[in-house]
Motif scaffolding. Sequence first.
Motif, PDB file in Angstrom:
ATOM      1  N   ARG A   1      -7.954 -12.961   8.113  1.00  0.00           N
ATOM      2  CA  ARG A   1      -8.005 -11.627   8.710  1.00  0.00           C
ATOM      3  C   ARG A   1      -8.404 -10.631   7.629  1.00  0.00           C
ATOM      4  O   ARG A   1      -8.577 -11.012   6.453  1.00  0.00           O
ATOM      5  CB  ARG A   1      -6.645 -11.259   9.310  1.00  0.00           C
ATOM      6  N   ARG A   2      -8.527  -9.371   7.995  1.00  0.00           N
ATOM      7  CA  ARG A   2      -8.896  -8.317   7.049  1.00  0.00           C
ATOM      8  C   ARG A   2      -7.647  -7.643   6.513  1.00  0.00           C
ATOM      9  O   ARG A   2      -6.687  -7.380   7.254  1.00  0.00           O
ATOM     10  CB  ARG A   2      -9.778  -7.262   7.709  1.00  0.00           C
ATOM     11  N   VAL A   3      -7.629  -7.403   5.215  1.00  0.00           N
ATOM     12  CA  VAL A   3      -6.572  -6.628   4.570  1.00  0.00           C
ATOM     13  C   VAL A   3      -7.238  -5.377   4.020  1.00  0.00           C
ATOM     14  O   VAL A   3      -7.840  -5.390   2.946  1.00  0.00           O
ATOM     15  CB  VAL A   3      -5.880  -7.432   3.457  1.00  0.00           C
TER      16      VAL A   3
ATOM     17  N   LEU B   1      -8.573 -11.517   3.632  1.00  0.00           N
ATOM     18  CA  LEU B   1      -7.320 -12.070   3.136  1.00  0.00           C
ATOM     19  C   LEU B   1      -7.554 -13.140   2.084  1.00  0.00           C
ATOM     20  O   LEU B   1      -6.803 -13.260   1.121  1.00  0.00           O
ATOM     21  CB  LEU B   1      -6.515 -12.650   4.314  1.00  0.00           C
TER      22      LEU B   1
ATOM     23  N   TYR C   1      -7.335 -12.438  -1.606  1.00  0.00           N
ATOM     24  CA  TYR C   1      -6.034 -12.217  -2.226  1.00  0.00           C
ATOM     25  C   TYR C   1      -5.305 -13.522  -2.508  1.00  0.00           C
ATOM     26  O   TYR C   1      -4.766 -13.716  -3.584  1.00  0.00           O
ATOM     27  CB  TYR C   1      -5.149 -11.332  -1.320  1.00  0.00           C
TER      28      TYR C   1
ATOM     29  N   LEU D   1      -0.435  -2.254  -3.030  1.00  0.00           N
ATOM     30  CA  LEU D   1      -0.054  -3.174  -1.960  1.00  0.00           C
ATOM     31  C   LEU D   1       1.383  -3.616  -2.203  1.00  0.00           C
ATOM     32  O   LEU D   1       1.670  -4.332  -3.140  1.00  0.00           O
ATOM     33  CB  LEU D   1      -0.987  -4.404  -1.991  1.00  0.00           C
TER      34      LEU D   1
ATOM     35  N   LEU E   1       2.295  -7.977   1.590  1.00  0.00           N
ATOM     36  CA  LEU E   1       1.147  -8.720   2.124  1.00  0.00           C
ATOM     37  C   LEU E   1       1.693  -9.756   3.101  1.00  0.00           C
ATOM     38  O   LEU E   1       2.383 -10.685   2.726  1.00  0.00           O
ATOM     39  CB  LEU E   1       0.391  -9.419   0.982  1.00  0.00           C
TER      40      LEU E   1
ATOM     41  N   PHE F   1       0.822 -12.442   6.156  1.00  0.00           N
ATOM     42  CA  PHE F   1      -0.260 -13.233   6.735  1.00  0.00           C
ATOM     43  C   PHE F   1       0.312 -14.516   7.285  1.00  0.00           C
ATOM     44  O   PHE F   1       1.518 -14.799   7.154  1.00  0.00           O
ATOM     45  CB  PHE F   1      -1.338 -13.531   5.688  1.00  0.00           C
TER      46      PHE F   1
ATOM     47  N   CYS G   1       0.561  -3.807   3.582  1.00  0.00           N
ATOM     48  CA  CYS G   1      -0.386  -4.616   4.348  1.00  0.00           C
ATOM     49  C   CYS G   1       0.363  -5.727   5.060  1.00  0.00           C
ATOM     50  O   CYS G   1       0.606  -6.769   4.495  1.00  0.00           O
ATOM     51  CB  CYS G   1      -1.467  -5.181   3.425  1.00  0.00           C
ATOM     52  N   SER G   2       0.751  -5.455   6.264  1.00  0.00           N
ATOM     53  CA  SER G   2       1.403  -6.475   7.078  1.00  0.00           C
ATOM     54  C   SER G   2       0.569  -6.839   8.285  1.00  0.00           C
ATOM     55  O   SER G   2       0.959  -7.639   9.105  1.00  0.00           O
ATOM     56  CB  SER G   2       2.773  -5.972   7.537  1.00  0.00           C
ATOM     57  N   GLY G   3      -0.574  -6.186   8.424  1.00  0.00           N
ATOM     58  CA  GLY G   3      -1.427  -6.487   9.572  1.00  0.00           C
ATOM     59  C   GLY G   3      -1.134  -5.609  10.758  1.00  0.00           C
ATOM     60  O   GLY G   3      -1.834  -5.658  11.762  1.00  0.00           O
TER      61      GLY G   3
END
Length: 790
Positions: free
Chosen positions: A497-499, A504, A507, A528, A531, A533, A760-762
């Motif tokens: 996915r995009r962060v 992602l 990272y 950040l 994170l 994912f 950044c948890s989506g």
Amino acid sequence: MLYSSPGDPGDRNLLLFIIIIAAWEVGTGQVHYSVPEEAKHGTFVGRIAQDLGLELAELVPRLFRLASKGRGDLLEVNLQNGILFVNSRIDREELCGRSAECSLHLEVIVDRPLQVFHVEVEVRDINDNPPVFPATQKNLFMAESRPLDSRFPLEGASDADIGENAQLTYRLSPSDYFTLEVPTNHELVKPLGLLLRKPLDREETPELRLTLTATDGGKPELTGTVQLLVEVLDANDNAPVFDKALYTVKLPENAPNGTLVIKLNASDLDEGLNGDIIYSFSSDVSSDIKSKFYIDPINGGITAIGLIDFEESKAYKIRVEAIDKGSLPLAGHCTVLVEVLDANDNAPELTVTSLSLPISEDAQPGTVITLINVFDRDSGADGQVTCSLTPNVPFKLVSTFKNYYSLVLDSALDRESVPSYGVVVTARDGGSPPLSATASVWVEVADVNDNAPAFAQPEHTVFVRENNAPGRHICTLSARDPDAQENARVSYSLVERRVGERALSSYVSVHAESGRVFALQPLDHEELELLQFQVSARDAGVPPLGSNVTLQVFVLDENDNAPALLPGGAGELVPRSLGAGHVVAKVRAVDADSGYNAWLSYELLQPAAAAAGGARGPFRVGLYTGEISTTRALDEADAPRQRLLVLVKDHGEPALTATATVLLSLVESGLAPRASSRAPEGAAGAPTALLDVNVYLIVAICAVSSLLVLTLLLYVALRCAAPPGEGAGAGAGAAGKPALVCASAVGSWSCSQQRRQRVCSGEGPPKTDLMAFSPCQPQGPISADKVSLK
């Protein structure tokens, strides 16, 4: 021989070249010598040093040594003259036996420089071994009735030497009855023998003594002899005769040892020894019969001595011969047929033939697993067999043909519940008493991919410090699949996915086989904090099954940002009429870190010059506020321009610092107070007019306190009004620049970062954090209360 004058350089070079070529040829070739066996100690073999192109004077300095691949003590080298000589007895037959070639392989090794030479010493044979017969005397028994030209084979002699030394010739002592027959080279298969040339008469000549001599071809010749004693035997002209040519008897199987089978009788018309009979089995009787039966050589009785098995053999055919004791024995023959009677002594035999093992766990009932063949070696009712199966197994036996059964599936299977079954098949015959046998069938259940990999928990939380090394191992994820083999081989992958603006996979990464999660680049807490994912686990089945797990990676702060000074402050003009405790300027700074790493303290490094007489400096700075205030009343002795150096330090480990220079001008009370504050880079602070310093300080403190109270009330109201299930990271408010909150008497408030904290948890937009510190709790890495502004 070459001669040259010492003064001729051309001749010297030619001679040196010839010597080098000769030495090279010797070093790279092989030197051959020969020596006879049995040579005495010290026998000369060869001038080995000269033949190898080595100087006698250099043998010892160059560590000349001799190595043998065989026995190393047979030959030796005299290091004084370079001669190879015999050191101990050499026996060619002991070294090489009857081999045509026999050599000793030596290695000559010299050092400085290292050279290896190969020397081969051939050991020549000498005639040192006479011909030898197997025995010194040979006894021959010959019946007087033997016809003329009868041949009696003899054993020849052997010679340990080779070549001509082993070429043997034979001669027989003079005799009227025998001549010696020696095979030629074309009759090697025909042995040495005696030929009868005159009829024998035992009454005239009962025995003859002859001498057989063997002579080799060596020089000198060596000989060997054997004495031949020929005894003439009396003629036997009557053979024993049995009553019958064929005897038939019945014997039950499993008869005990010693059971008499039959007693034979034969007669001989001769008298004396020629009429005495010895019974025995014929020479062509098998060893199996000899292991089961015994015949008495005197009375002719046959008894059972081994296991008599009807299933092994239903009858035994025994040939018996009766031999008299005559000098030339004669024999009579008969046949004994032993019929074996059956008994129920054999249990059924089971033969299992695997067809479809292992069996798939999704196999349908009725699937044939194995074929079972039942056999009983007995006959009649003793050989009739019935079969049964162990209870409580999902299988059954189906009869397909006489003595043939099929093991078939009777109900559904589940490998994860029962991976295998031990099935016991029992076969029982109809004998009295009945005999039975069992056979075990191990049925493995083959796996079907009917289970997806499962993680121990749906969500994992790990903590990683920022500024980690690229490729650092974060954690290891593990999913369990109860299936087997390929169906249980789990591979891991990121759910991409995009962060923010990046993927992602830039990272983190996950190892496909081990499930180890790695950080591909250094993480920055200021950029950040969280994170979040998902990692997918898939098995290798067809079709593959899988599941996901959520991984929350919290990036812990490190003290990697120094305090940053903010522009602005009090005026640069300070009235001389101010008393002690008045704030004249303020140093403002923020730290991009959070928590304890962002808690700032202020220290005056270079106070203004003290008044004459050792009085203390007129200004101080607040430890946690950064406010510069007077420590006493100003007087005329204070310098008109005061330069203050303030050190700003955070509470990280190690602590990071920044310095600010504040210039103050002391003026008379009639002038408007002004001050100047500048950073270390020299940038001047914006001038601010202060009509009344005390009034403005009180107003600022009240404003800060009011703002704090309103902020806390607003935060509590938003938290209480949030709908159920909405997390802290789901707020939607867009935070602007964080406000700078001035200090109060009870503590210090500072913005942890002049930016938006991105988590950044989506899910959800970024949020802003406000850090609160209390000066009464300076110890411990976590001394801040964190309040999220929605």
